[in-house]
Design an enzyme around this catalytic site. Structure first.
Site, PDB file in Angstrom:
ATOM      1  N   PRO A  19     -46.857 -73.952 -12.880  1.00 55.16           N
ATOM      2  CA  PRO A  19     -46.088 -73.946 -11.630  1.00 55.16           C
ATOM      3  C   PRO A  19     -45.992 -72.544 -11.039  1.00 55.16           C
ATOM      4  CG  PRO A  19     -44.994 -75.313 -13.266  1.00 55.16           C
ATOM      5  CD  PRO A  19     -46.154 -74.683 -13.956  1.00 55.16           C
ATOM      6  N   TRP A  52     -51.062 -79.288 -12.014  1.00 53.41           N
ATOM      7  CA  TRP A  52     -52.298 -79.653 -11.302  1.00 53.41           C
ATOM      8  C   TRP A  52     -53.441 -79.939 -12.246  1.00 53.41           C
ATOM      9  CZ3 TRP A  52     -50.143 -80.023  -6.886  1.00 53.41           C
ATOM     10  CH2 TRP A  52     -49.351 -78.990  -6.345  1.00 53.41           C
ATOM     11  N   GLY A 111     -67.902 -72.552 -14.301  1.00 52.13           N
ATOM     12  CA  GLY A 111     -67.409 -73.768 -13.660  1.00 52.13           C
ATOM     13  C   GLY A 111     -67.573 -73.743 -12.158  1.00 52.13           C
ATOM     14  N   GLN A 148     -65.753 -84.747  14.269  1.00 48.76           N
ATOM     15  CA  GLN A 148     -65.862 -84.545  15.719  1.00 48.76           C
ATOM     16  C   GLN A 148     -67.025 -85.349  16.307  1.00 48.76           C
ATOM     17  OE1 GLN A 148     -63.542 -82.995  17.198  1.00 48.76           O
ATOM     18  NE2 GLN A 148     -64.336 -82.926  19.283  1.00 48.76           N
ATOM     19  N   ILE A 149     -68.159 -85.316  15.648  1.00 49.90           N
ATOM     20  CA  ILE A 149     -69.336 -86.029  16.148  1.00 49.90           C
ATOM     21  C   ILE A 149     -69.091 -87.543  16.151  1.00 49.90           C
ATOM     22  CG2 ILE A 149     -71.752 -86.615  15.551  1.00 49.90           C
ATOM     23  CD1 ILE A 149     -72.090 -83.634  14.785  1.00 49.90           C
ATOM     24  N   GLU A 204     -60.100 -74.048  -8.929  1.00 48.39           N
ATOM     25  CA  GLU A 204     -61.008 -73.142  -9.655  1.00 48.39           C
ATOM     26  C   GLU A 204     -61.199 -71.819  -8.915  1.00 48.39           C
ATOM     27  OE1 GLU A 204     -64.331 -74.708 -11.751  1.00 48.39           O
ATOM     28  OE2 GLU A 204     -63.319 -76.606 -12.157  1.00 48.39           O
ATOM     29  N   GLY A 205     -60.090 -71.298  -8.411  1.00 51.22           N
ATOM     30  CA  GLY A 205     -60.114 -70.022  -7.688  1.00 51.22           C
ATOM     31  C   GLY A 205     -60.242 -70.261  -6.199  1.00 51.22           C
TER      32      GLY A 205
HETATM   33  C1  LIG Z   1     -56.044 -81.380  -7.061  1.00 48.28           C
HETATM   34  C2  LIG Z   1     -56.004 -80.163  -7.900  1.00 48.28           C
HETATM   35  C3  LIG Z   1     -56.615 -80.156  -9.130  1.00 48.28           C
HETATM   36  C4  LIG Z   1     -56.554 -79.034  -9.951  1.00 48.28           C
HETATM   37  N1  LIG Z   1     -57.090 -79.077 -11.209  1.00 48.28           N
HETATM   38  C5  LIG Z   1     -56.814 -78.060 -12.077  1.00 48.28           C
HETATM   39  C6  LIG Z   1     -57.196 -78.157 -13.449  1.00 48.28           C
HETATM   40  O1  LIG Z   1     -57.796 -79.144 -13.894  1.00 48.28           O
HETATM   41  N2  LIG Z   1     -56.853 -77.157 -14.299  1.00 48.28           N
HETATM   42  C7  LIG Z   1     -56.180 -76.044 -13.859  1.00 48.28           C
HETATM   43  O2  LIG Z   1     -55.909 -75.181 -14.668  1.00 48.28           O
HETATM   44  N3  LIG Z   1     -55.831 -75.926 -12.560  1.00 48.28           N
HETATM   45  C8  LIG Z   1     -56.129 -76.903 -11.660  1.00 48.28           C
HETATM   46  N4  LIG Z   1     -55.730 -76.786 -10.340  1.00 48.28           N
HETATM   47  C9  LIG Z   1     -54.987 -75.616  -9.937  1.00 48.28           C
HETATM   48  C10 LIG Z   1     -55.733 -74.696  -8.991  1.00 48.28           C
HETATM   49  O3  LIG Z   1     -56.740 -74.024  -9.652  1.00 48.28           O
HETATM   50  C11 LIG Z   1     -54.699 -73.780  -8.338  1.00 48.28           C
HETATM   51  O4  LIG Z   1     -53.970 -74.562  -7.444  1.00 48.28           O
HETATM   52  C12 LIG Z   1     -55.344 -72.616  -7.629  1.00 48.28           C
HETATM   53  O5  LIG Z   1     -55.875 -71.717  -8.546  1.00 48.28           O
HETATM   54  C13 LIG Z   1     -54.373 -71.893  -6.713  1.00 48.28           C
HETATM   55  O6  LIG Z   1     -53.192 -71.588  -7.369  1.00 48.28           O
HETATM   56  P1  LIG Z   1     -51.762 -71.920  -6.697  1.00 48.28           P
HETATM   57  O7  LIG Z   1     -51.810 -73.324  -6.298  1.00 48.28           O
HETATM   58  O8  LIG Z   1     -50.701 -71.492  -7.613  1.00 48.28           O
HETATM   59  O9  LIG Z   1     -51.742 -71.040  -5.393  1.00 48.28           O
HETATM   60  P2  LIG Z   1     -51.271 -69.515  -5.280  1.00 48.28           P
HETATM   61  O10 LIG Z   1     -51.905 -68.726  -6.341  1.00 48.28           O
HETATM   62  O11 LIG Z   1     -49.805 -69.476  -5.182  1.00 48.28           O
HETATM   63  O12 LIG Z   1     -51.914 -69.125  -3.894  1.00 48.28           O
HETATM   64  C14 LIG Z   1     -51.305 -69.398  -2.628  1.00 48.28           C
HETATM   65  C15 LIG Z   1     -52.142 -68.737  -1.541  1.00 48.28           C
HETATM   66  O13 LIG Z   1     -52.120 -67.313  -1.718  1.00 48.28           O
HETATM   67  C16 LIG Z   1     -53.436 -66.831  -1.789  1.00 48.28           C
HETATM   68  N5  LIG Z   1     -53.465 -65.680  -2.705  1.00 48.28           N
HETATM   69  C17 LIG Z   1     -52.922 -65.593  -3.951  1.00 48.28           C
HETATM   70  N6  LIG Z   1     -53.162 -64.375  -4.465  1.00 48.28           N
HETATM   71  C18 LIG Z   1     -53.878 -63.703  -3.554  1.00 48.28           C
HETATM   72  C19 LIG Z   1     -54.445 -62.396  -3.485  1.00 48.28           C
HETATM   73  N7  LIG Z   1     -54.330 -61.533  -4.522  1.00 48.28           N
HETATM   74  N8  LIG Z   1     -55.092 -62.015  -2.372  1.00 48.28           N
HETATM   75  C20 LIG Z   1     -55.220 -62.887  -1.335  1.00 48.28           C
HETATM   76  N9  LIG Z   1     -54.739 -64.141  -1.338  1.00 48.28           N
HETATM   77  C21 LIG Z   1     -54.067 -64.528  -2.426  1.00 48.28           C
HETATM   78  C22 LIG Z   1     -54.261 -67.964  -2.303  1.00 48.28           C
HETATM   79  O14 LIG Z   1     -55.632 -67.793  -1.976  1.00 48.28           O
HETATM   80  C23 LIG Z   1     -53.621 -69.133  -1.585  1.00 48.28           C
HETATM   81  O15 LIG Z   1     -54.134 -69.206  -0.295  1.00 48.28           O
HETATM   82  C24 LIG Z   1     -55.870 -77.881  -9.492  1.00 48.28           C
HETATM   83  C25 LIG Z   1     -55.303 -77.870  -8.220  1.00 48.28           C
HETATM   84  C26 LIG Z   1     -55.350 -78.993  -7.429  1.00 48.28           C
HETATM   85  C27 LIG Z   1     -54.680 -78.937  -6.091  1.00 48.28           C
END
Ligand SMILES: Cc1cc2nc3c(=O)[nH]c(=O)nc-3n(C[C@H](O)[C@H](O)[C@H](O)COP(=O)(O)OP(=O)(O)OC[C@H]3O[C@@H](n4cnc5c(N)ncnc54)[C@H](O)[C@@H]3O)c2cc1C
Lengths: 245, 380
Positions: free
Chosen positions: B128, B156, B242, B336-337, B363-364
């Site tokens: 979280p 997630w 990955g 759109q198309i 995955e980033g």
């Molecule tokens: C459907 C789904 C499936 C997933 N499956 C998995 C899984 O199997 N295993 C797992 O471990 N995780 C999983 N994830 C997690 C996913 O990898 C994370 O949601 C993702 O890495 C982003 O983390 P966050 O949601 O905490 O966003 P945050 O890290 O809070 O980011 C919020 C925003 O801030 C931006 N941001 C953060 N830091 C920076 C920075 N230094 N510079 C610029 N921008 C920044 C981000 O790009 C984003 O736009 C899943 C997520 C979803 C939605």
């Protein structure tokens, strides 16, 4: 018992068909090749019968140039045990049947597709049986083998027929012989690498036909939508435009 | 330079295409609507060998290369991105991580059934409070001698309810920061593991995503992957590989939308002609085609580097960021198309657009990829 499945190499069914300048030959540029769909079903049934113990090995054979090898390799990946390619450009049904007659001796059951989806010739199976001097059954839509005895289902007008036939025999198969072709598993694709694909030289055979030219069908007319409560308009279109009423 | 695929690579591509076009297409809309896990398809794909594609045959995998993997995932994602992510997590996170870093006993016990696809796996890194910044793991794995005691929440998690094997990252030595993190193989049915509800997602709804709570979960010592403190490095190296999977998934989503838009543009008429004949529609398709070609080349290049044991840190990040971003652009234009038809479910493109969005996040995020890429520009 030994089984041979004839494999024709045909363009993918979604291929855009073009002919070369003089409209005498099919333009193979950029074409994706597949196993003729009827042959693929024949191979599928052969596999099912092999799995039920009716055959030990399945051989597939094709008359074609090197470009057909990936199609044969796919047949091996799906589950055939060995492949034979007669190295020649397939000219017409008689030419192809003559080549296959040289490799088809000694098999108990030979499966041929009812036609190939490229030229729809529907000639090879019957000619091959004739050249081999053995029986053939056409329009086969089902094959069962119990204790070495063949039970063959044929589609006939408005019904079906069940025959018992002696071997060796050429069965000319159509839809129904198997439900759906198999997708090769990764293990099969790996093993196909190691299975034999023997290339043999063609025999002399003349072709009996000459292609004069090809024509494309007229382009399809656009689909017209009629409102669901407008049967009158539908009847008018069927009558005046489609002229089917 | 050689851009030709091998006969085998083409055969794998065709097999994936056949499966997707014959089987996945039939119930993709319904599963998506009901958020229903594609259990039947996962079983069939396992039998065909798609769930452990790159694992060596020694551990019951298919031993295929990464190029084949890109081609296969693209075909699957063209039709159903939910199935593609299940495949991607199992292949390129779970199986890859175990094949590369697990010890022999762990491979015998866990990798083999995963590679056969008899069971599937999940990768539990995000929390979280720790997404993009995965260095701050709040989950703890306390060293209790012959076992670790795991506590914390993962968020997630893809495959969370359908997987049998979890790979979990957790902090063992908080003072050592990311160097104190460990990675563990955890059986899902170990007492103390509970799942949050199925996340009600915008897209990829038939892939099951949940949070996972660990409360005093005992993990045997022999289930730690690598040396003590290797966990963060493990996770980063696995995610690096990955990314090729998610990039290919994004590429597939873009291709699926493009193919539908191209076909539609030649059927739909407006102002007396097929809309393809309006230049602004044709040019949209031209732009889409160039983007897809670029994304495909980046994916294949990254896969090729991986197959040739070269670094994929930057290539993978480029492929992931670019493919995800263009997937969003291409799917938006595909809607759109399609005009109004694009906005309803039967035409698939609105679903592809919703699916594309996720590829920019997990995955980033795209931003994180840009951090990786930009840092590499000034590194010697
Ligand atoms: C459907 C789904 C499936 C997933 N499956 C998995 C899984 O199997 N295993 C797992 O471990 N995780 C999983 N994830 C997690 C996913 O990898 C994370 O949601 C993702 O890495 C982003 O983390 P966050 O949601 O905490 O966003 P945050 O890290 O809070 O980011 C919020 C925003 O801030 C931006 N941001 C953060 N830091 C920076 C920075 N230094 N510079 C610029 N921008 C920044 C981000 O790009 C984003 O736009 C899943 C997520 C979803 C939605």
């Amino acid at each position: 018992m030994k089984i041979l499945v004839l494999i024709s190499n045909v363009p993918d069914t979604t291929t855009k068909i073009r002919f070369t300048g003089d409209n005498k030959s099919f333009d193979t540029n950029g074409v994706q090749w597949i196993i003729n769909p009827w042959d693929e079903l024949a191979l599928t049934r052969a596999m099912e019968l092999k799995e039920a113990g009716a055959f030990e090995t399945i051989t597939v054979a094709n008359v074609g140039t090197q470009i057909t090898e990936s199609t044969l390799r796919k047949a091996l990946a799906v589950g055939a045990d060995e492949a034979i390619r007669v190295d020649a450009v397939p000219q017409d049904a008689f030419f192809v049947a003559s080549q296959l007659a040289k490799v088809a001796e000694g098999y108990d059951v030979i499966l041929a597709g009812i036609e190939a989806s490229d030229y729809n010739g529907a000639g090879v199976g019957g000619m091959l049986a004739e050249l081999l001097g053995i029986n053939s059954v056409s329009a086969v839509s089902g094959l069962e083998i119990e204790n070495g005895a063949l039970k063959v289902h044929r589609d006939i007008d408005g019904g079906s027929q069940v025959l018992s036939v002696p071997t060796p025999v050429v069965l000319i198969v159509q839809k129904g012989i198997a439900i759906e072709p198999r997708i090769p598993a990764m293990r099969g694709i790996m093993m196909a690498r190691k299975k034999p694909l023997n290339v043999i030289a063609p025999v002399d055979a003349e072709s009996k036909t000459e292609f004069l030219g090809f024509e494309l069908p007229a382009p399809k007319a656009a689909c017209k939508m009629v409102e669901e409560d407008n049967a009158k308009e539908l009847i008018r279109l069927l009558h005046e435009e489609a002229k089917v009423l | 330079m050689n851009f030709d695929f091998t006969e085998e690579q083409l055969m794998i591509q065709q097999a994936a295409r056949d499966y997707a076009q014959r089987e996945l297409i039939q119930d993709v809309l319904e599963r998506e609507e009901k958020a229903e896990f594609p259990a039947r398809h996962v079983k069939n794909l396992a039998e065909l060998g798609f769930l452990g594609m790159m694992v060596s045959p020694e551990y019951d995998g298919a031993g295929m290369d990464s190029v084949s993997y890109v081609l296969a995932l693209q075909e699957i994602a063209k039709v159903d991105a939910s199935v593609a992510v299940i495949m991607s997590v199992n292949n390129s996170l779970v199986c890859y991580g175990l094949q590369r870093f697990a010890n022999e006993e762990q491979k015998q016990k866990y990798l083999k059934p995963l590679a056969r696809g008899e069971v599937i796996g999940a990768f539990l890194l995000s929390e979280p409070e720790a997404g993009s910044d995965a260095t701050h793991q709040h989950a703890v794995a306390e060293d209790k001698g012959d076992y670790y005691l795991l506590n914390g929440t993962k968020n997630w998690i893809t495959n969370a309810s359908s997987a049998s094997v979890y790979i979990v990252m957790a902090q063992t030595h908080p003072d050592k920061k990311s160097r104190g993190i460990n990675a563990f193989i955890v059986d899902k049915n170990t007492p103390g593991i509970t799942l949050g509800p199925h996340e009600n997602k915008m897209g990829m709804r038939s892939s099951d995503t949940h949070s996972v709570m660990f409360s005093d979960v005992k993990v045997p010592k022999e289930n730690r992957i690598g040396e003590d403190g290797f966990g963060f490095k493990f996770a980063m190296m696995v995610l690096e590989a990955g990314r090729i999977g998610i990039a290919s998934q994004a590429l597939g989503i873009a291709t699926g939308a493009f193919e539908r838009a191209l076909a539609y543009s030649q059927e739909r008429k407006a102002f007396g002609t097929e809309i393809f004949n309006h230049q602004s529609v044709a040019f949209k398709l031209s732009d889409m085609a160039v983007k897809i070609e670029n994304a495909r080349n980046l994916c294949l290049k990254a896969a090729w580097l991986k197959d040739n044991h070269q670094s994929i840190t930057v290539a993978g990040a480029m492929a992931k960021q670019y493919a995800a971003d263009i997937a969003m652009e291409v799917t938006t234009e595909a809607v759109q198309i399609h005009g109004g038809y694009g906005y309803v479910k039967e035409y698939h493109v609105e679903r592809l657009m919703r699916e594309a969005k996720l590829t920019q996040i997990y995955e980033g995020t795209s931003e994180i990829q840009k951090i990786i890429i930009s840092r590499s520009l000034i590194k010697e």
